[in-house]
Enzyme design. Structure first.
Site, PDB file in Angstrom:
ATOM      1  N   PRO A 213      39.822  37.473  40.019  1.00  0.00           N
ATOM      2  CG  PRO A 213      41.565  38.755  40.881  1.00  0.00           C
ATOM      3  CD  PRO A 213      40.366  37.949  41.297  1.00  0.00           C
ATOM      4  CG  LEU A 214      41.086  34.056  33.781  1.00  0.00           C
ATOM      5  CD1 LEU A 214      39.836  33.241  34.130  1.00  0.00           C
ATOM      6  CD2 LEU A 214      41.056  34.476  32.322  1.00  0.00           C
ATOM      7  CB  CYS A 215      46.014  35.647  37.152  1.00  0.00           C
ATOM      8  SG  CYS A 215      45.699  36.943  38.361  1.00  0.00           S
ATOM      9  CB  THR A 216      43.121  34.474  41.641  1.00  0.00           C
ATOM     10  OG1 THR A 216      43.835  35.694  41.865  1.00  0.00           O
ATOM     11  CG2 THR A 216      42.918  33.755  42.957  1.00  0.00           C
ATOM     12  CG  HIS A 219      48.314  30.702  36.859  1.00  0.00           C
ATOM     13  ND1 HIS A 219      48.741  29.675  36.054  1.00  0.00           N
ATOM     14  CD2 HIS A 219      47.981  31.725  36.021  1.00  0.00           C
ATOM     15  CE1 HIS A 219      48.697  30.048  34.787  1.00  0.00           C
ATOM     16  NE2 HIS A 219      48.229  31.298  34.737  1.00  0.00           N
TER      17      HIS A 219
END
Length: 436
Positions: A213-216, A219
């Site tokens: 996941p891009l958020c992982t 961030h």
């Protein structure tokens, strides 16, 4: 004195194979020639695609099986990490072409065998190069090149005659092997054969690539792979360290930059175990290889090449799976061709047209771009509603049909949903025109 092309010393060297090829039996296929013997192996021309873990095993097996005219193509160079399983290479070979070193090793070790190396990408070769081979055996490590090679081989097909366009010639079988750790697979693809699907038909059988996941990545990175993926997907395009160029997993300078930036990000978030080798694996989607799996799949691939060339036994129909994770387990089954496959399917392909103002010449340009057709060989005819057909353009009759090139499709009576048949010397396809 010997009266044929196979010497007495060669007969002694391959005596075990000569016994198989000089005797008929219940398993021989149509085309088996009991009088040919070893000659069929001596005259065969085989291409090995890839000189890595599988390719080294394939070259060794084919040479030891009696094939003497072998070509190998690979664009990679040898690295230290290859030496534990790619046994044709030595420490002194690091940095050299895999194809060149592998060919040198086999030529020196197996008397009478001539391996020709091609140090380049498979895309660098034209159709005439692939046309010269009887069988192609592949040990590629990515789906993209497999799809390209598959399309190329189907593009070589030609109708046997205008009277019988469904019967094809220039059929070059593809034996494709792949491994992932303790798992492996093998498929036999015979272009134009109804029981043998192509690579596009079997894309679902390839394991999905691991994604995060891009958020992982942005961030909350928790793994060393997260740090490498962040640099690969985000930081590379943001920083443009070498100008606006794509990240090349085969370029050591690119990999070194990714490794160093990934180390910096890992240190920032207290993550350990980012290594250059891991960076290389993530960037190139490399899955750790196991030598025994490579050896098993390569042996199965070369056995299929032997059967295809000699007709001494039934060919694989058409997919084999090997699993060494829990014991040793293998099975085969017949994967089915997809009727709507854009490469080998029998159903018409929907062809989306953006404007009714598109000319026939524009349509040909689209076909050349999207389906690798040859403009200088192309011919197009449309199937009318009453079942009759009308030739719109034929390269061999360019003088008589070139006036149609500037006409729009509606002017040529090509309506929405109209069936057209496109033929060139390398491909025959049916398309349904859809205006969007």
């Amino acid at each position: 004195m010997e009266t044929d092309s196979v010497s007495s010393s060669t007969r002694r060297q391959w005596n075990h194979l000569n016994k198989v090829l000089s005797r008929t039996g219940p398993f021989v296929q149509a085309g088996f020639d009991v009088t040919a013997g070893l000659t069929v192996l001596q005259e065969a021309k085989i291409l090995v695609v890839g000189a890595g873990g599988l390719g080294c095993e394939m070259l060794k097996d084919l040479a030891m099986m009696g094939f003497v005219d072998i070509h190998v193509i690979d664009c990679d160079t040898i690295e230290i990490s290859n030496l534990n399983r790619q046994f044709l290479f030595r420490t002194k070979d690091v940095g050299r072409s895999k194809a060149v070193v592998a060919a040198e090793f086999i030529n020196k070790r197996v008397a009478g065998c001539n391996v020709t190396a091609h140090f380049c990408k498979i895309e660098d070769k034209d159709p005439e190069f692939y046309y010269q081979f009887n069988v192609i055996v592949s040990g590629l490590d990515a789906i993209g090149p497999r799809r390209w090679l598959n399309t190329m081989l189907f593009g070589l097909l030609q109708p046997s005659s205008e009277m019988n366009p469904a019967e094809m010639i220039n059929i070059i079988p593809l034996v494709d092997g792949g491994t992932e750790g303790f798992k492996g697979n093998l498929r036999v693809i015979i272009p134009s054969h109804a029981d043998y699907p192509c690579v596009e038909c079997m894309l679902d059988l390839y394991p999905p690539q691991i994604t995060y996941p891009l958020c992982t990545l942005t961030h909350r990175p928790r793994l060393p792979e997260h740090c490498i993926e962040y640099v690969k997907l985000i930081q590379w395009n943001r920083d443009n360290p070498f100008g606006e160029v794509e990240l090349d997993g085969d370029d050591p300078t690119h990999l070194q930059w990714v490794y160093e930036r990934a180390m910096e990000r890992a240190t920032e978030f207290g993550i350990e175990s980012v290594t250059y080798r891991l960076t290389q694996g993530v960037v190139k989607h490399i899955i750790p290889a196991v030598a025994s799996t490579n050896a098993t799949i390569a042996a199965a691939c070369c056995t299929e090449v032997f059967k295809l060339m000699t007709a001494a036994a039934p060919f694989l129909n058409n997919y084999l799976v090997l699993n060494n994770s829990d014991g040793i387990y293998t099975y085969t089954y017949a994967a089915e061709r997809k009727r709507d496959c854009k490469i080998c399917g029998t159903l018409p392909i929907p062809l989306k047209i953006s404007s009714k103002k598109l000319s026939l010449n524009d349509l040909i340009d689209q076909l050349v771009s999207d389906y690798q057709m040859a403009k200088e060989n192309i011919s197009i005819r449309t199937i009318m509603k009453n079942g009759s057909d009308q030739t719109l353009y034929m390269a061999s009759l360019a003088e008589q049909t070139s006036l149609n090139l500037t006409k729009t499709l509606p002017q040529l009576m090509i309506d929405d949903g109209q069936l057209i048949v496109v033929i060139d010397n390398h491909l025959m396809k049916k398309f349904v025109i859809n205006y969007v």
